[in-house]
Design a protein around this motif. Structure first.
Motif, mmCIF file in Angstrom:
data_model
loop_
_atom_site.group_PDB
_atom_site.id
_atom_site.type_symbol
_atom_site.label_atom_id
_atom_site.label_comp_id
_atom_site.label_asym_id
_atom_site.label_seq_id
_atom_site.Cartn_x
_atom_site.Cartn_y
_atom_site.Cartn_z
ATOM 1 N N LYS A 23 0.824 -1.223 0.000
ATOM 2 C CA LYS A 23 0.000 0.000 0.000
ATOM 3 C C LYS A 23 0.848 1.259 0.000
ATOM 4 N N LEU A 25 3.930 1.326 -1.550
ATOM 5 C CA LEU A 25 4.989 1.074 -2.547
ATOM 6 C C LEU A 25 6.323 0.737 -1.874
ATOM 7 N N LYS A 59 5.527 -3.721 -9.068
ATOM 8 C CA LYS A 59 5.291 -2.280 -9.208
ATOM 9 C C LYS A 59 6.390 -1.448 -8.546
ATOM 10 N N ALA A 65 12.589 6.126 1.350
ATOM 11 C CA ALA A 65 12.322 6.168 2.786
ATOM 12 C C ALA A 65 10.879 6.618 2.972
ATOM 13 N N PHE A 105 9.556 0.881 -9.281
ATOM 14 C CA PHE A 105 10.253 2.048 -8.730
ATOM 15 C C PHE A 105 11.376 1.670 -7.763
ATOM 16 N N LEU A 107 13.401 4.316 -5.904
ATOM 17 C CA LEU A 107 13.578 5.768 -5.781
ATOM 18 C C LEU A 107 14.137 6.128 -4.408
ATOM 19 N N PRO A 131 14.858 11.320 -6.058
ATOM 20 C CA PRO A 131 13.977 12.499 -6.122
ATOM 21 C C PRO A 131 13.957 13.356 -4.860
ATOM 22 N N GLU A 132 14.896 13.126 -3.943
ATOM 23 C CA GLU A 132 14.854 13.838 -2.657
ATOM 24 C C GLU A 132 14.826 15.353 -2.814
#
Ligand code: HXC
Length: 258
Positions: A23, A25, A59, A65, A105, A107, A131-132
């Motif tokens: 739920k 990811l 997925k 984090a 992903f 990430l 992407p932080e």
């Protein structure tokens, strides 16, 4: 052991740890990272296990984090808790090969976790990124260091300063991953790789891993000297005698594998 946020399974001599918070990811909260560390230490100590695969879902390997858990934390709290320190570095202390099987992903902390593993196999739907910067912070689990060493300064800068994601094909071109395979097969391929490694001499494998890792920590001259000493030390093992005798006798080697 009883886990809530990971699933564990053993296939032959390969352990599979599946991050399991679908739920979210597979957002890497403290509890998940503690469970991952516990499972890694258990398999590293288990003589029946030759290699460890870390994976997520089709997925998401992990979308980073857990932002909602981090959101309200204060500087003194994360400093005193050594966030991310010990909790996140468990994988870097494992002696056996650790393979990241990445679909979907990977990430932020998810990409950083994959980069702490020894080998990354990517599913063809994998997306890597840091992407932080979009959250007003920077990578904090080694991303600025390991990504730069893996793919070089210019591309690492571009990804880290913009937060752009990189697909599997680009990640392979950039040498972030060893290989791209169909997403549905990435775990099976990782297990196959672990099984192959598991047929080889366990001390040689652990020492080879240590030698490669030294390349990240030292100068060329020191690294080459370190390698030479380790190479020489393997002549104290039964597996060296067996491996070389098997070649001379034109037969398959039977290593002790512990
Ligand atoms: C907490 C997360 C999360 C995360 C996703 N979720 N990523 N929760 N932390 N990192 C949750 C969402 O809030 C949502 O919950 C559910 O998972 C599904 O996500 P969606 O966004 O609805 O999915 P989708 O539209 O498919 O978008 C996927 C996505 C996006 C592009 C991966 O979720 C995303 O951008 N996630 C954040 C990526 C990120 O910034 N990672 C870096 C984190 S910082 P609800 O309850 O709404 O259904 C970091 C720092 C590491 O990792 C430094 C050291 C620790």
């Amino acid at each position: 052991a009883e886990y809530e946020m990971i699933l564990t399974e053993v296939e032959g001599r390969v352990a599979i740890i599946r991050l399991n918070r679908p739920k979210a990811l597979n957002a890497l909260c403290d509890q998940l990272m503690d469970e991952l560390g516990q499972a890694l230490r258990g398999y590293d100590a288990d003589p029946g296990i030759a290699a460890i695969v870390i994976t997520g879902s089709e997925k998401a390997f992990a979308a980073g984090a857990d932002i909602k858990e981090m959101q309200g934390r204060s500087y003194p709290a994360i400093y005193l808790d050594d966030f991310i320190g010990k909790r996140w570095e468990a994988v870097t202390y494992v002696q056996k090969p650790v393979i990241a099987a990445v679909a979907g992903f990977a990430l932020g902390g998810g990409c950083e976790l994959a980069m702490m593993c020894d080998i990354i196999l990517a599913g063809d739907n994998a997306k890597f990124g840091q992407p932080e910067i979009n959250l007003g912070v920077i990578p904090g689990a080694g991303g600025t260091q390991r990504l730069t060493r893996a793919i070089g300064k210019s591309k690492a800068m571009e990804l880290i300063l913009t937060g752009r994601m990189m697909d599997a094909a680009e990640a392979e071109r950039a040498n972030l991953v060893a290989r791209v395979v169909p997403a549905a097969e990435v775990v099976a391929e990782a297990v196959k790789l672990g099984e192959k490694i598991g047929t080889l001499s366990a001390p040689s494998v652990a020492i080879a891993k240590e030698a490669v890792n030294r390349a990240y920590e030292t100068t060329l001259a020191e690294g080459v000297k370190f390698e030479r000493r380790l190479f020489q030390s393997l002549f104290a093992t039964a597996d060296q005698k067996e491996g070389m005798a098997a070649f001379a006798e034109k037969r398959k080697a039977r290593f002790e594998n512990r």
